[in-house]
Scaffold this motif. Structure first.
Motif, PDB file in Angstrom:
ATOM      1  N   ILE A 157       0.851  -1.186   0.000  1.00 30.01           N
ATOM      2  CA  ILE A 157       0.000   0.000   0.000  1.00 30.01           C
ATOM      3  C   ILE A 157       0.886   1.236   0.000  1.00 30.01           C
ATOM      4  O   ILE A 157       1.720   1.407   0.894  1.00 30.01           O
ATOM      5  CB  ILE A 157      -0.928   0.026   1.225  1.00 30.01           C
ATOM      6  N   ALA A 158       0.716   2.081  -1.004  1.00 27.42           N
ATOM      7  CA  ALA A 158       1.459   3.345  -1.071  1.00 27.42           C
ATOM      8  C   ALA A 158       0.587   4.432  -0.466  1.00 27.42           C
ATOM      9  O   ALA A 158      -0.460   4.776  -1.011  1.00 27.42           O
ATOM     10  CB  ALA A 158       1.802   3.677  -2.520  1.00 27.42           C
ATOM     11  N   GLY A 159       1.007   4.976   0.675  1.00 27.77           N
ATOM     12  CA  GLY A 159       0.257   6.044   1.326  1.00 27.77           C
ATOM     13  C   GLY A 159      -0.258   5.624   2.679  1.00 27.77           C
ATOM     14  O   GLY A 159      -0.962   4.630   2.805  1.00 27.77           O
ATOM     15  N   GLY A 160       0.085   6.415   3.691  1.00 31.54           N
ATOM     16  CA  GLY A 160      -0.290   6.050   5.062  1.00 31.54           C
ATOM     17  C   GLY A 160      -1.177   7.062   5.739  1.00 31.54           C
ATOM     18  O   GLY A 160      -1.058   7.288   6.939  1.00 31.54           O
ATOM     19  N   LEU A 180       0.167  -7.291  -5.496  1.00 30.46           N
ATOM     20  CA  LEU A 180      -0.735  -6.184  -5.805  1.00 30.46           C
ATOM     21  C   LEU A 180      -0.220  -4.905  -5.174  1.00 30.46           C
ATOM     22  O   LEU A 180       0.229  -4.900  -4.023  1.00 30.46           O
ATOM     23  CB  LEU A 180      -2.144  -6.489  -5.275  1.00 30.46           C
ATOM     24  N   LEU A 181      -0.287  -3.797  -5.920  1.00 32.31           N
ATOM     25  CA  LEU A 181       0.057  -2.467  -5.421  1.00 32.31           C
ATOM     26  C   LEU A 181      -1.236  -1.653  -5.335  1.00 32.31           C
ATOM     27  O   LEU A 181      -1.979  -1.557  -6.312  1.00 32.31           O
ATOM     28  CB  LEU A 181       1.050  -1.785  -6.373  1.00 32.31           C
ATOM     29  N   ASP A 234      -3.205  -3.338 -14.362  1.00 30.17           N
ATOM     30  CA  ASP A 234      -2.540  -4.618 -14.103  1.00 30.17           C
ATOM     31  C   ASP A 234      -1.852  -4.593 -12.744  1.00 30.17           C
ATOM     32  O   ASP A 234      -0.920  -3.804 -12.520  1.00 30.17           O
ATOM     33  CB  ASP A 234      -1.503  -4.917 -15.196  1.00 30.17           C
ATOM     34  N   HIS A 235      -2.338  -5.422 -11.814  1.00 29.06           N
ATOM     35  CA  HIS A 235      -1.758  -5.566 -10.472  1.00 29.06           C
ATOM     36  C   HIS A 235      -1.753  -4.242  -9.695  1.00 29.06           C
ATOM     37  O   HIS A 235      -0.919  -4.041  -8.814  1.00 29.06           O
ATOM     38  CB  HIS A 235      -0.345  -6.144 -10.555  1.00 29.06           C
TER      39      HIS A 235
END
Length: 404
Positions: free
Chosen positions: A9-12, A163-164, A285-286
């Motif tokens: 996960i990008a972003g907190g 997965l991103l 994709d992903h």
């Protein structure tokens, strides 16, 4: 190839931690990357920032084990009053009044300060063994392939995930690198955000006062405090924000009125430009997008975070069900189920907030008459009031399991 994590996960901010907790409880190994220090927003200083949480969002927070830690700091919103008028002239005689006793679920929603919600998320992340936190770092590149995605971080580290998920805001780098374009426009409005202390109790009533330059939301916080989200034209907002605290309050008071007695500024003052931006695709994709990375809307109904949390609940359900069926949960065929689920609801909400803002943020006498009569008619119909209240509480439509 080996994977460092199932889902990165990008972003907190807030959606990212909520998603991480939901996925971990569903049996996924999750890594969350945030460019800020872990406890950047969890200090004890009150700064006035808060969120209106719908009943459905409260259910999600309960399901992922966060609500018990924040319930004592949450202010129930028992009623919502919507009025129309001009600054200093008082509201129109036509209004909307939503009373929580007309629905079975209790309060229409809850107000919660950012610092308490963020701290609860950080505490919960630290207790979950399936979650790895990477702080003060950011995703700068991504390369999908047949089985997953390779992610490069600013620190030079490389991670491999199935997965991103982009939870990285309206300027989402994840979306841009995936080639996902956006549609949107600016409103020529800026939100002025602050908190005020007031003399009289608010009784858990939230107010939305529509004025020609933009709406003023007065949202109850615990004690004799309210959070203010006050929209003005960009030019007016810049001038107001540049004023001293005393002069700032002198501009706010005629707009606010005296129904809560004397008011004073409490905490810091913020501004942010208002625009609409929606990703043309929520998946690639992903790759999947959640929250503001997928859609950013006008705060007129306070639904931004609630829409993001509904994304979270839907994505967790889609991925969990796919995994249980033995599918590769990161493929585009699976991710498109998430997109199909969330796209209609999101576009309907965006259209509603956009239309409401355009309808009310003007001084056209014919539109004023039409909207005032419309509010009066809705207010006179218990069935319509109940429908609007359930919508505000996030209870209409197909709810994901985490929100039931």
């Amino acid at each position: 190839m080996d994977f460092d994590t199932d889902i990165l996960i990008a972003g907190g901010g807030l959606n990212g931690p909520a998603l991480a907790l939901g996925l971990a409880q569903a049996g996924f190994d999750v890594t969350i990357v945030d460019n800020r220090p872990t406890l950047a927003r969890a200090d004890d200083n009150f700064d006035g920032r808060g969120y209106a949480l719908a009943v459905a969002s409260k259910r999600l927070l309960t399901a992922i084990g966060v609500w018990d830690d924040i319930a004592g700091n949450a202010q129930p919103m028992n009623d919502i009053k919507v009025t129309d008028g001009r600054a200093g002239e008082g509201p129109s005689p036509f209004f909307l009044h939503f009373d929580h006793t007309e629905i079975e679920e209790g309060p229409v929603g809850f107000m919660l300060e950012d610092r308490f919600l963020y701290r609860a998320f950080m505490d919960a992340l630290g207790k979950e063994k399936r979650i790895t936190q990477i702080s003060q770092d950011s995703v700068i590149d991504q390369a999908p392939d047949a089985t997953g995605v390779t992610v490069s971080l600013a620190s030079g580290r490389t991670l491999r995930a199935r997965l991103l998920v982009g939870c990285d805001g309206r300027q989402s780098g994840v979306a841009q690198r995936a080639g996902i374009k956006r549609t949107g426009w600016g409103y020529g409005q800026t939100a002025l955000v602050c908190a005020i202390a007031h003399e009289k109790p608010h009784h858990g009533i939230a107010h939305q006062f529509f004025m020609p330059p933009g709406p003023l939301a007065i949202l109850p916080l615990p004690g004799n405090m309210c959070s203010i989200v006050w929209s003005e034209t960009d030019e007016n907002a810049a001038e107001i924000q540049a004023l001293s605290d005393e002069d700032y309050m002198a501009v706010l008071r005629p707009r606010f009125g005296d129904f809560l007695g004397k008011i004073e500024l409490a905490g810091a003052r913020f501004t942010y430009p208002l625009n609409l931006t929606v990703a043309n695709e929520f998946v690639a994709d992903h790759v999947a997008l959640v929250g503001d990375a997928a859609h950013g809307m006008h705060p007129i109904a306070g639904q931004g975070l609630n829409a993001g949390l509904r994304d979270v609940a839907a994505l967790v359900e889609i991925l969990q069900d796919a995994k249980q069926r033995g599918e590769d949960f990161s493929t585009i065929n699976v991710l498109e189920r998430y997109q199909e689920w969330r796209r209609f609801d999101t576009h309907a909400l965006i259209a509603a907030t956009d239309l409401t803002n355009k309808l009310f943020s003007n001084d056209n006498p014919l539109l004023r008459l039409g909207r005032d009569i419309g509010m009066g008619l809705v207010n006179a119909s218990p069935a319509l009031r109940r429908t609007f209240m359930r919508e505000a509480a996030g209870l209409n439509g197909g709810l994901p399991r985490l929100m039931r």
